[in-house]
Design a protein around this motif. Structure first.
Motif, PDB file in Angstrom:
ATOM      1  N   SER A  97       0.821  -1.226   0.000  1.00 12.13           N
ATOM      2  CA  SER A  97       0.000   0.000   0.000  1.00 12.13           C
ATOM      3  C   SER A  97       0.850   1.270   0.000  1.00 12.13           C
ATOM      4  O   SER A  97       0.341   2.354   0.300  1.00 12.13           O
ATOM      5  N   PHE A  98       2.100   1.177  -0.346  1.00 11.54           N
ATOM      6  CA  PHE A  98       3.027   2.316  -0.332  1.00 11.54           C
ATOM      7  C   PHE A  98       2.515   3.437  -1.234  1.00 11.54           C
ATOM      8  O   PHE A  98       2.383   3.276  -2.450  1.00 11.54           O
ATOM      9  N   CYS A  99       2.219   4.588  -0.638  1.00 10.48           N
ATOM     10  CA  CYS A  99       1.741   5.771  -1.363  1.00 10.48           C
ATOM     11  C   CYS A  99       0.476   5.471  -2.167  1.00 10.48           C
ATOM     12  O   CYS A  99       0.367   5.862  -3.339  1.00 10.48           O
ATOM     13  N   MET A 411       7.172  15.059   9.140  1.00  8.22           N
ATOM     14  CA  MET A 411       7.352  15.603   7.804  1.00  8.22           C
ATOM     15  C   MET A 411       6.812  14.596   6.796  1.00  8.22           C
ATOM     16  O   MET A 411       5.614  14.308   6.813  1.00  8.22           O
ATOM     17  N   TYR A 412       7.690  14.039   5.940  1.00 10.94           N
ATOM     18  CA  TYR A 412       7.174  13.147   4.900  1.00 10.94           C
ATOM     19  C   TYR A 412       6.538  11.907   5.515  1.00 10.94           C
ATOM     20  O   TYR A 412       7.093  11.278   6.402  1.00 10.94           O
ATOM     21  N   HIS A 413       5.367  11.554   4.999  1.00 15.81           N
ATOM     22  CA  HIS A 413       4.615  10.386   5.471  1.00 15.81           C
ATOM     23  C   HIS A 413       4.095  10.545   6.889  1.00 15.81           C
ATOM     24  O   HIS A 413       4.036   9.587   7.648  1.00 15.81           O
ATOM     25  N   SER A 414       3.724  11.787   7.247  1.00 18.40           N
ATOM     26  CA  SER A 414       3.019  12.003   8.506  1.00 18.40           C
ATOM     27  C   SER A 414       1.547  12.266   8.199  1.00 18.40           C
ATOM     28  O   SER A 414       1.183  12.580   7.061  1.00 18.40           O
ATOM     29  N   THR A 508      -3.481  11.200   3.828  1.00 17.97           N
ATOM     30  CA  THR A 508      -2.141  10.742   3.452  1.00 17.97           C
ATOM     31  C   THR A 508      -1.456  11.845   2.654  1.00 17.97           C
ATOM     32  O   THR A 508      -2.115  12.618   1.950  1.00 17.97           O
ATOM     33  N   HIS A 509      -0.121  11.952   2.783  1.00 15.92           N
ATOM     34  CA  HIS A 509       0.641  12.884   1.957  1.00 15.92           C
ATOM     35  C   HIS A 509       0.046  14.288   1.969  1.00 15.92           C
ATOM     36  O   HIS A 509      -0.126  14.920   0.923  1.00 15.92           O
ATOM     37  N   SER A 510      -0.316  14.783   3.160  1.00 11.95           N
ATOM     38  CA  SER A 510      -0.841  16.142   3.358  1.00 11.95           C
ATOM     39  C   SER A 510      -2.226  16.355   2.773  1.00 11.95           C
ATOM     40  O   SER A 510      -2.738  17.468   2.806  1.00 11.95           O
TER      41      SER A 510
END
Ligand SMILES: [Cu+2]
Length: 642
Positions: A97-99, A411-414, A508-510
């Motif tokens: 399920s990555f991204c 940051m990334y992936h929060s 996800t991803h903001s």
């Protein structure tokens, strides 16, 4: 006249709410302090994607990596987080399920869509793509639709839809009026930004409705067009924003109408601005305005320039808004107090927007460059949330007054997501190819999890009675009862009370895909003993205002929200939704004492133009003795006049 009012009041049918299942919220169980973070137990997988599946359950998805939590003999990359006792269980989501993107169908089933191929340690491709290669035993997620129907117990599991999608990594998923979803964009094999050799510039639907359709905006916005920012508008068109371009997409004719270019900064991934559709309310006639804040001003050819030192590139502080069904132009709004990329903007039930997480330098993404920190492409985390008040005068809309900073860089992936008690669940951050922790790791795979408490959190919450568990599009109105505590002892507070439907979405991803807030039309009858009834219309008769599916309902008095209760919008099925005539609601009034009725100066009328004449009648059995006394007074008055 008075007599007629009272007669009609007494003869009015008992509120429809009484005949339907209802829920009554209570008070938060948490003692959180407003403006503060509180640590709660660590997540067992890193929270890359998160959604509220039920009022008491959060579901988390991660990418395939070496998480210590195990399931089916391999590391887990999904989990359930129970809100009441913070207990957790790993879940098997089978494919990578990555991204991925995600959203909820009109029947309440959540989707996690697309992802990466099967991988092994460090993110390198696995030998086999069918889930038979260790150590992770993950299958290819790029064609995958993972499905979960949340449950009260521990027995619900993820399953993989038998129908697959065209290969997509970083797709966007938006739910449509019939409760199906549109799946847009992405690339086939990942990377920092998209590239013509692997772009998937198409959209398709689930349940399936024909082959993918090529989209011009997705073809012409390389390279920064992954996770195209997409919202269904009340007009039924879709706003699609990617890199510098913006269009209105008619998904039926496939026509794309260009709107103005995005000013000041790229908002799409990996610039990753905070984005949010502002509340749709009776006063704006449920018109959609979308706000974009932060991101990064990176030139089109700069993204792939080998000399681009991402980590020292300052994020943007620019905020702009567009009302795409009305105007093709962006307008500037107050800038963020601090430049910010990877910011999550969360709708709060009081109509304010909380923006949280992110960094002042760099962008989303990770890699092993000479300048990356560990693998992070971002630095200088912004630790203090900031809140936007749409009703404040220009220049004063952003504030962090009374807010403390978190100690955890995210940051990334929060991720961040609103919870029913009005707090915000804050979790994740992982700019690493695989599970990476340790004393010398500056930006690790983050499991530490927090709640943030907005300013209203410790106030006594309204405990409205009569909240429905289901709402139709149009149809008969219903009544909600508020007692003197709910009105803070003053019946005049009923004048600004609102009923809010809020879907927190898939974060996800903001982005929060599907996040949306609708204020229902309502009027009121207030009583001299400082109690009141809200007369509430169902959803506006347009499923594009709020698509069918589960949501939260809040009653907000003086800016203080009740605890959110679960409500199903529409039929609960993936189908064309019935649009019913809008039932009239009474004119607002406050009964000052035993013998007089005071009409409100600008009482609302129903949206079909008619104006009801009767005051409404509270549910006696639900509400207790105070209503009995009102009724006795009304009966006595009626008898005298007759
Ligand atoms: Cu990602």
């Amino acid at each position: 006249m008075k007599k007629n009012l009272y007669v009609m009041a007494l003869l009015s049918p008992i509120s429809i709410a009484k005949s339907l299942p209802v829920t009554t919220p209570a008070q938060p169980t948490d003692n959180g302090s407003p403006g503060q973070f509180e640590s709660i137990p660590d997540s067992i997988v890193s929270s890359q994607q998160v959604f509220l599946g039920r009022v008491d359950k959060i579901y988390i998805l991660d990418k395939v990596q070496n998480n210590p939590a195990q399931i089916s003999g391999h590391p887990a990359w999904a989990s359930e987080y129970r809100i009441g006792d913070n207990s957790q269980r790993p879940m098997d989501v089978m494919t990578n399920s990555f991204c991925a993107g995600g959203n909820v169908l009109g029947n309440g089933t959540w989707l996690s869509v697309g992802g990466n191929q099967a991988i092994t340690t460090g993110g390198t491709p696995a030998e086999s793509q069918d889930g038979s290669s260790g150590p992770y035993y993950d299958a290819d997620g790029r064609h995958s639709i993972r499905m979960l129907t949340p449950c009260a117990g521990d027995d619900c599991q993820w399953s993989i839809s038998p129908s697959s999608i065209d290969q997509r990594w970083y797709p966007t998923v938006e739910t449509l009026e019939d409760g199906s979803v549109i799946i847009l964009g992405g690339c086939r094999n990942g990377g920092y930004v998209n590239h013509a050799s692997q772009s998937n510039p198409t959209y398709e639907f689930f349940p399936p409705a024909g082959p993918p359709v090529t989209s011009n905006i997705l073809q012409t916005t390389l390279p920064a067009n992954l996770y195209p920012l997409t919202w269904l508008l009340p007009s039924g068109k879709l706003l699609v924003q990617a890199m510098w371009s913006t269009v209105l997409l008619d998904r039926n004719t496939h026509v794309e109408t260009p709107l103005d270019d995005m000013p000041n900064a790229v908002r799409t991934y990996p610039a990753s601005a905070g984005t949010v559709m502002m509340p749709l309310t009776p006063s704006n006639n449920w018109t959609a305005t979308i706000m974009f804040c932060g991101g990064s001003n990176v030139a089109t050819d700069q993204w792939t320039d080998p000399n681009f030192v991402v980590i020292s590139h300052p994020a943007s502080d620019s905020c702009v808004k567009i009302t795409p069904d009305v105007s093709k132009s962006y307008v500037a709004d107050d800038p963020l107090p601090v430049q910010r990329s990877m910011v999550n903007c969360i709708l709060l039930p009081d109509g304010k927007v909380l923006c949280i997480n992110g960094a002042r330098l760099g962008t989303a993404g990770y890699g092993t460059n000479s300048w990356s920190i560990g693998q992070s492409y971002a630095d200088d985390p912004v630790l203090t949330p900031v809140m936007y008040d749409p009703d404040a005068p220009a220049g004063k809309r952003w504030s962090s007054d009374g807010f403390s900073a978190s100690t955890i860089p995210r940051m990334y992936h929060s991720t961040a997501i609103l919870l029913p008690d009005g707090s915000v669940f804050v979790s994740g951050s992982n700019p690493n190819a695989d599970y990476t922790v340790g004393p010398n790791v500056r930006y690790p795979t983050e499991y530490r999890t927090e709640k943030f408490f907005p300013p209203y959190f410790n106030r006594r919450r309204p405990q409205p009675q009569g909240l429905p568990e289901r709402l139709s599009y149009g149809g008969p109105p219903f009544d909600i009862m508020l007692d003197t505590d709910d009105l803070f002892g003053d019946v005049r507070n009923i004048e600004n009370a609102t009923v809010v439907i809020l879907r927190p979405g898939y974060a996800t991803h903001s982005m929060s895909m599907g996040q949306r807030m609708v204020v229902l039309q309502s009027s009121y009858t207030g009583y001299g003993n400082n109690t009141a009834v809200l007369h509430v219309s169902q959803m506006p008769p347009n499923a594009a205002v709020m698509v069918p599916g589960p949501a939260l309902v809040f009653v907000v008095v003086q800016g203080i929200p009740s605890i959110g209760a679960e409500v199903m919008i529409g039929s609960g099925a993936i189908e064309l939704q019935a649009m019913l005539p809008v039932g009239a609601i009474p004119v607002s009034s406050i009964v000052q004492n035993d013998t007089s009725v005071v009409m409100a100066p600008d009482a609302p009328s129903s949206s079909d133009g008619s104006s009801a004449k009767s005051a409404a009648y509270p549910c006696v059995s639900d509400f207790g003795d105070q209503w009995l006394s009102i009724i006795l007074v009304l009966l006595a008055t009626w008898a005298v006049h007759v």
